[in-house]
Design a protein around this motif. Structure first.
Motif, PDB file in Angstrom:
ATOM      1  N   CYS A  66       4.875  11.541   7.860  1.00 27.55           N
ATOM      2  CA  CYS A  66       5.136  10.100   7.866  1.00 27.55           C
ATOM      3  C   CYS A  66       6.305   9.829   6.928  1.00 27.55           C
ATOM      4  O   CYS A  66       6.216  10.105   5.731  1.00 27.55           O
ATOM      5  CB  CYS A  66       3.902   9.325   7.410  1.00 27.55           C
ATOM      6  SG  CYS A  66       2.551   9.341   8.583  1.00 27.55           S
ATOM      7  N   GLU A  67       7.361   9.286   7.466  1.00 21.24           N
ATOM      8  CA  GLU A  67       8.574   9.065   6.678  1.00 21.24           C
ATOM      9  C   GLU A  67       8.559   7.756   5.904  1.00 21.24           C
ATOM     10  O   GLU A  67       9.426   7.530   5.075  1.00 21.24           O
ATOM     11  CB  GLU A  67       9.790   9.115   7.596  1.00 21.24           C
ATOM     12  CG  GLU A  67       9.966  10.480   8.238  1.00 21.24           C
ATOM     13  CD  GLU A  67      11.108  10.521   9.233  1.00 21.24           C
ATOM     14  OE1 GLU A  67      11.763   9.485   9.447  1.00 21.24           O
ATOM     15  OE2 GLU A  67      11.326  11.593   9.800  1.00 21.24           O
ATOM     16  N   HIS A  68       7.570   6.892   6.145  1.00 19.32           N
ATOM     17  CA  HIS A  68       7.568   5.600   5.462  1.00 19.32           C
ATOM     18  C   HIS A  68       6.769   5.610   4.162  1.00 19.32           C
ATOM     19  O   HIS A  68       6.642   4.578   3.505  1.00 19.32           O
ATOM     20  CB  HIS A  68       7.069   4.492   6.398  1.00 19.32           C
ATOM     21  CG  HIS A  68       5.596   4.511   6.659  1.00 19.32           C
ATOM     22  ND1 HIS A  68       5.008   5.360   7.548  1.00 19.32           N
ATOM     23  CD2 HIS A  68       4.602   3.788   6.113  1.00 19.32           C
ATOM     24  CE1 HIS A  68       3.713   5.157   7.551  1.00 19.32           C
ATOM     25  NE2 HIS A  68       3.434   4.212   6.685  1.00 19.32           N
ATOM     26  N   HIS A  69       6.254   6.772   3.753  1.00 13.35           N
ATOM     27  CA  HIS A  69       5.554   6.851   2.470  1.00 13.35           C
ATOM     28  C   HIS A  69       5.631   8.259   1.899  1.00 13.35           C
ATOM     29  O   HIS A  69       5.870   9.224   2.598  1.00 13.35           O
ATOM     30  CB  HIS A  69       4.087   6.411   2.598  1.00 13.35           C
ATOM     31  CG  HIS A  69       3.246   7.307   3.471  1.00 13.35           C
ATOM     32  ND1 HIS A  69       2.665   8.461   3.019  1.00 13.35           N
ATOM     33  CD2 HIS A  69       2.902   7.209   4.775  1.00 13.35           C
ATOM     34  CE1 HIS A  69       1.981   9.034   3.996  1.00 13.35           C
ATOM     35  NE2 HIS A  69       2.118   8.290   5.083  1.00 13.35           N
ATOM     36  N   VAL A  70       5.448   8.346   0.598  1.00  9.45           N
ATOM     37  CA  VAL A  70       5.346   9.622  -0.115  1.00  9.45           C
ATOM     38  C   VAL A  70       3.981   9.598  -0.787  1.00  9.45           C
ATOM     39  O   VAL A  70       3.618   8.612  -1.413  1.00  9.45           O
ATOM     40  CB  VAL A  70       6.462   9.773  -1.166  1.00  9.45           C
ATOM     41  CG1 VAL A  70       6.265  11.041  -1.977  1.00  9.45           C
ATOM     42  CG2 VAL A  70       7.827   9.756  -0.495  1.00  9.45           C
ATOM     43  N   GLY A  71       3.217  10.660  -0.657  1.00 14.81           N
ATOM     44  CA  GLY A  71       1.844  10.636  -1.156  1.00 14.81           C
ATOM     45  C   GLY A  71       0.983   9.820  -0.204  1.00 14.81           C
ATOM     46  O   GLY A  71       1.191   9.834   1.008  1.00 14.81           O
ATOM     47  N   ARG A  72       0.051   9.084  -0.744  1.00 14.24           N
ATOM     48  CA  ARG A  72      -0.821   8.247   0.093  1.00 14.24           C
ATOM     49  C   ARG A  72      -0.071   7.009   0.562  1.00 14.24           C
ATOM     50  O   ARG A  72       0.639   6.369  -0.212  1.00 14.24           O
ATOM     51  CB  ARG A  72      -2.061   7.843  -0.696  1.00 14.24           C
ATOM     52  CG  ARG A  72      -3.022   6.999   0.120  1.00 14.24           C
ATOM     53  CD  ARG A  72      -4.288   6.693  -0.631  1.00 14.24           C
ATOM     54  NE  ARG A  72      -5.013   5.636   0.059  1.00 14.24           N
ATOM     55  CZ  ARG A  72      -6.277   5.346  -0.154  1.00 14.24           C
ATOM     56  NH1 ARG A  72      -6.962   6.045  -1.032  1.00 14.24           N
ATOM     57  NH2 ARG A  72      -6.857   4.370   0.492  1.00 14.24           N
ATOM     58  N   CYS A  73      -0.246   6.654   1.828  1.00  9.58           N
ATOM     59  CA  CYS A  73       0.428   5.480   2.394  1.00  9.58           C
ATOM     60  C   CYS A  73       0.026   4.216   1.638  1.00  9.58           C
ATOM     61  O   CYS A  73       0.864   3.474   1.178  1.00  9.58           O
ATOM     62  CB  CYS A  73       0.102   5.346   3.879  1.00  9.58           C
ATOM     63  SG  CYS A  73       0.742   3.845   4.641  1.00  9.58           S
ATOM     64  N   ASN A  74      -1.260   3.946   1.566  1.00  4.53           N
ATOM     65  CA  ASN A  74      -1.806   2.822   0.810  1.00  4.53           C
ATOM     66  C   ASN A  74      -1.482   1.451   1.396  1.00  4.53           C
ATOM     67  O   ASN A  74      -1.701   0.424   0.739  1.00  4.53           O
ATOM     68  CB  ASN A  74      -1.377   2.892  -0.652  1.00  4.53           C
ATOM     69  CG  ASN A  74      -2.537   2.734  -1.594  1.00  4.53           C
ATOM     70  OD1 ASN A  74      -3.682   2.882  -1.200  1.00  4.53           O
ATOM     71  ND2 ASN A  74      -2.248   2.449  -2.839  1.00  4.53           N
ATOM     72  N   LYS A  75      -0.963   1.397   2.608  1.00  4.75           N
ATOM     73  CA  LYS A  75      -0.673   0.123   3.262  1.00  4.75           C
ATOM     74  C   LYS A  75      -1.992  -0.607   3.538  1.00  4.75           C
ATOM     75  O   LYS A  75      -2.999   0.004   3.890  1.00  4.75           O
ATOM     76  CB  LYS A  75       0.071   0.392   4.579  1.00  4.75           C
ATOM     77  CG  LYS A  75       0.515  -0.843   5.310  1.00  4.75           C
ATOM     78  CD  LYS A  75       1.322  -0.442   6.542  1.00  4.75           C
ATOM     79  CE  LYS A  75       1.779  -1.653   7.315  1.00  4.75           C
ATOM     80  NZ  LYS A  75       2.528  -1.250   8.524  1.00  4.75           N
ATOM     81  N   VAL A  76      -1.999  -1.913   3.370  1.00  3.50           N
ATOM     82  CA  VAL A  76      -3.197  -2.716   3.637  1.00  3.50           C
ATOM     83  C   VAL A  76      -3.566  -2.573   5.114  1.00  3.50           C
ATOM     84  O   VAL A  76      -2.705  -2.703   5.994  1.00  3.50           O
ATOM     85  CB  VAL A  76      -2.965  -4.201   3.275  1.00  3.50           C
ATOM     86  CG1 VAL A  76      -4.144  -5.054   3.706  1.00  3.50           C
ATOM     87  CG2 VAL A  76      -2.715  -4.356   1.784  1.00  3.50           C
ATOM     88  N   LEU A  77      -4.842  -2.279   5.360  1.00  2.27           N
ATOM     89  CA  LEU A  77      -5.310  -2.118   6.737  1.00  2.27           C
ATOM     90  C   LEU A  77      -5.534  -3.491   7.370  1.00  2.27           C
ATOM     91  O   LEU A  77      -6.212  -4.344   6.809  1.00  2.27           O
ATOM     92  CB  LEU A  77      -6.618  -1.317   6.763  1.00  2.27           C
ATOM     93  CG  LEU A  77      -6.515   0.115   6.256  1.00  2.27           C
ATOM     94  CD1 LEU A  77      -7.901   0.749   6.203  1.00  2.27           C
ATOM     95  CD2 LEU A  77      -5.588   0.943   7.127  1.00  2.27           C
TER      96      LEU A  77
END
Length: 82
Positions: A26-37
């Motif tokens: 996944c290119e939109h994050h490094v480590g955990r995405c953590n985007k609000v579900l």
């Protein structure tokens, strides 16, 4: 088959309402995405034929889920080998 509502609720709580994806693909994050579900979040199986158990599920946002599906498709077609 869809993951049951009780398991989805527990997965959402475990994830604290945020994407648990840690994939390097996944290119939109490094480590955990953590985007609000949001409403369109996915309960993604770590092992495709595995059980609908919390230990086999990852809460993912739409973007990470789409990337996981693309990656799995590429693996099935022989593009990636471990």
């Amino acid at each position: 088959m869809a993951v049951g509502n009780d398991v989805r609720r527990m997965l959402f709580q475990r994830a604290l309402g945020r994407c648990e994806c840690i994939s390097e693909d996944c290119e939109h994050h490094v480590g955990r995405c953590n985007k609000v579900l949001r409403r369109d979040w996915h309960a993604h199986h770590r092992t495709a034929d595995g059980p609908d158990a919390l230990s086999n599920l990852v809460a993912m946002c739409e973007t990470c889920y789409a990337n996981a599906k693309k990656q799995r498709h590429a693996c099935l077609n022989g593009a990636h080998r471990n």
